[in-house]
Motif scaffolding. Structure first.
Motif, PDB file in Angstrom:
ATOM      1  N   GLY A 184       4.826  15.479  62.351  1.00  0.00           N
ATOM      2  CA  GLY A 184       5.049  16.765  61.711  1.00  0.00           C
ATOM      3  C   GLY A 184       3.843  17.237  60.924  1.00  0.00           C
ATOM      4  O   GLY A 184       2.724  16.743  61.068  1.00  0.00           O
ATOM      5  N   ASP A 185       4.084  18.217  60.060  1.00  0.00           N
ATOM      6  CA  ASP A 185       3.007  18.742  59.217  1.00  0.00           C
ATOM      7  C   ASP A 185       2.728  17.729  58.104  1.00  0.00           C
ATOM      8  O   ASP A 185       3.630  17.353  57.351  1.00  0.00           O
ATOM      9  CB  ASP A 185       3.422  20.078  58.592  1.00  0.00           C
ATOM     10  CG  ASP A 185       3.576  21.181  59.635  1.00  0.00           C
ATOM     11  OD1 ASP A 185       3.015  21.033  60.744  1.00  0.00           O
ATOM     12  OD2 ASP A 185       4.269  22.176  59.339  1.00  0.00           O
ATOM     13  N   GLU A 214      -5.136  22.272  58.949  1.00  0.00           N
ATOM     14  CA  GLU A 214      -4.621  23.580  58.534  1.00  0.00           C
ATOM     15  C   GLU A 214      -3.111  23.584  58.355  1.00  0.00           C
ATOM     16  O   GLU A 214      -2.581  24.368  57.561  1.00  0.00           O
ATOM     17  CB  GLU A 214      -5.024  24.652  59.548  1.00  0.00           C
ATOM     18  CG  GLU A 214      -6.513  24.981  59.539  1.00  0.00           C
ATOM     19  CD  GLU A 214      -6.861  26.129  60.448  1.00  0.00           C
ATOM     20  OE1 GLU A 214      -5.919  26.708  61.060  1.00  0.00           O
ATOM     21  OE2 GLU A 214      -8.048  26.468  60.563  1.00  0.00           O
ATOM     22  N   ASN A 215      -2.405  22.730  59.083  1.00  0.00           N
ATOM     23  CA  ASN A 215      -0.940  22.720  58.996  1.00  0.00           C
ATOM     24  C   ASN A 215      -0.431  21.807  57.887  1.00  0.00           C
ATOM     25  O   ASN A 215       0.769  21.521  57.812  1.00  0.00           O
ATOM     26  CB  ASN A 215      -0.324  22.295  60.330  1.00  0.00           C
ATOM     27  CG  ASN A 215      -0.660  20.860  60.714  1.00  0.00           C
ATOM     28  OD1 ASN A 215      -1.748  20.364  60.410  1.00  0.00           O
ATOM     29  ND2 ASN A 215       0.268  20.184  61.387  1.00  0.00           N
ATOM     30  N   SER A 216      -1.324  21.337  57.014  1.00  0.00           N
ATOM     31  CA  SER A 216      -0.924  20.411  55.951  1.00  0.00           C
ATOM     32  C   SER A 216      -0.299  21.143  54.776  1.00  0.00           C
ATOM     33  O   SER A 216      -0.585  22.309  54.505  1.00  0.00           O
ATOM     34  CB  SER A 216      -2.138  19.635  55.441  1.00  0.00           C
ATOM     35  OG  SER A 216      -2.749  18.897  56.468  1.00  0.00           O
ATOM     36  N   ARG A 217       0.552  20.414  54.045  1.00  0.00           N
ATOM     37  CA  ARG A 217       0.960  20.790  52.694  1.00  0.00           C
ATOM     38  C   ARG A 217       0.226  19.839  51.747  1.00  0.00           C
ATOM     39  O   ARG A 217      -0.067  18.711  52.101  1.00  0.00           O
ATOM     40  CB  ARG A 217       2.468  20.641  52.491  1.00  0.00           C
ATOM     41  CG  ARG A 217       3.329  21.295  53.555  1.00  0.00           C
ATOM     42  CD  ARG A 217       3.195  22.807  53.575  1.00  0.00           C
ATOM     43  NE  ARG A 217       4.196  23.429  54.431  1.00  0.00           N
ATOM     44  CZ  ARG A 217       4.059  23.636  55.723  1.00  0.00           C
ATOM     45  NH1 ARG A 217       2.949  23.230  56.344  1.00  0.00           N
ATOM     46  NH2 ARG A 217       5.007  24.219  56.425  1.00  0.00           N
TER      47      ARG A 217
END
Length: 297
Positions: A184-185, A214-217
């Protein structure tokens, strides 16, 4: 519409702090009660270590984790549970024989570090991403051990929080992602200001967040007097936050804090900067977390 910010509260940690601040929770009941009060003050996530109720020292006892988690869940207080998987990684070289660990050394295998996660299946767990100098102590996290831990976490279905105490940890976390060991992210936690890891300042935070997918939190925290300044900096740079007695024992100079007071103070900073706190329900959706009450094999 204002931005939503997740706030973690690191309730007790592993350090020798109960003697320095009587509000540091020690027993499972105290830790659970602190999580409940922190949730009422606005915390989204409770980050949990456990301690020996008799001595106040760090413990790895799965039953203490179990009692703490059950007390929180049975209270029907909505807060995401994030258990440490750091476990025993402390190495203090012996003065008599530096090839052996001296007093204060506490080591566990990756499988032992994962045991509370695998048995209790919290919604989240931490995953340290490298070795670090903690003052004069070394936290030991060899890369092959961390790969084994990451695989165990992945197989459990629990969401890992990738804890990065220095820039090289970010590189290795990205390698775990590249190798398919993080689903997942990704969720990063930048742990700043610990001697002798990454500095707790705006420039270091900006660099570390610039190196993640870029898709990280991401979230960050600073220790000691830098806790609240890094709350503000994280919000300003678009991230999430962490406070709590694991990282800082003072509400202000000379005034000892409780966890819920630190949460309340951070909540005021978030709101002053034009953001809102994210609820646990909103965070579960944001992070695609497991339902903590679902039956799983």
């Amino acid at each position: 519409m204002s931005r939503k910010v997740m706030m973690s509260c690191a309730l007790t940690g592993a350090g020798d702090t109960p003697g320095k601040n009587p509000s540091v929770p020690v027993t499972p009941k105290e830790i659970a009660d602190s999580a409940i009060e922190s949730a009422k003050a606005g915390a989204t996530i409770a980050h949990i270590h456990v301690r020996d109720p008799k001595t106040g020292a760090l413990s790895h006892d799965v039953e203490l984790f179990r009692e703490t988690v059950e007390r929180i869940r049975e209270s029907e207080t909505d807060i995401i549970i994030n258990l440490t998987s750091g476990g025993g990684g402390d190495w203090v070289p012996s003065d008599a024989d530096p090839t052996r660990g001296g007093e204060g050394t506490d080591m566990q295998t990756p499988e032992e570090r994962h045991e509370p996660i695998g048995k209790l299946l919290p919604e989240m767990c931490t995953l340290d991403c490298g070795s670090t100098n903690f003052g004069n102590m070394l936290y030991v996290g060899p890369t092959d051990w961390l790969r084994r831990q990451a695989k165990l976490v992945q197989e459990s279905g629990v969401k890992p929080e990738l804890e990065c105490f220095d820039t090289g940890h970010v590189r290795f976390a990205n390698q775990l992602i590249k190798e398919g060991l993080i689903d997942g992210d990704p969720l990063f936690q930048f742990c700043l200001g610990i001697p002798w890891g990454a500095e707790a300042d705006a420039e270091t935070l900006a660099y570390m967040k610039s190196r993640i997918p870029e898709n990280s939190r991401w979230a960050s925290f600073g220790i000691g007097r830098m806790q609240m300044p890094m709350v503000a900096e994280s919000v300003l740079q678009g991230g999430h936050i962490r406070v709590g007695l694991e990282d800082n024992m003072y509400l202000k100079k000379g005034q000892l804090a409780t966890n819920e007071q630190l949460v309340d103070k951070a909540a005021g900073i978030v709101e002053t900067l034009g953001a809102d706190l994210m609820t646990p329900a909103e965070a579960r959706k944001e992070l695609n977390l497991l339902d903590p009450y679902a039956k799983r094999g």
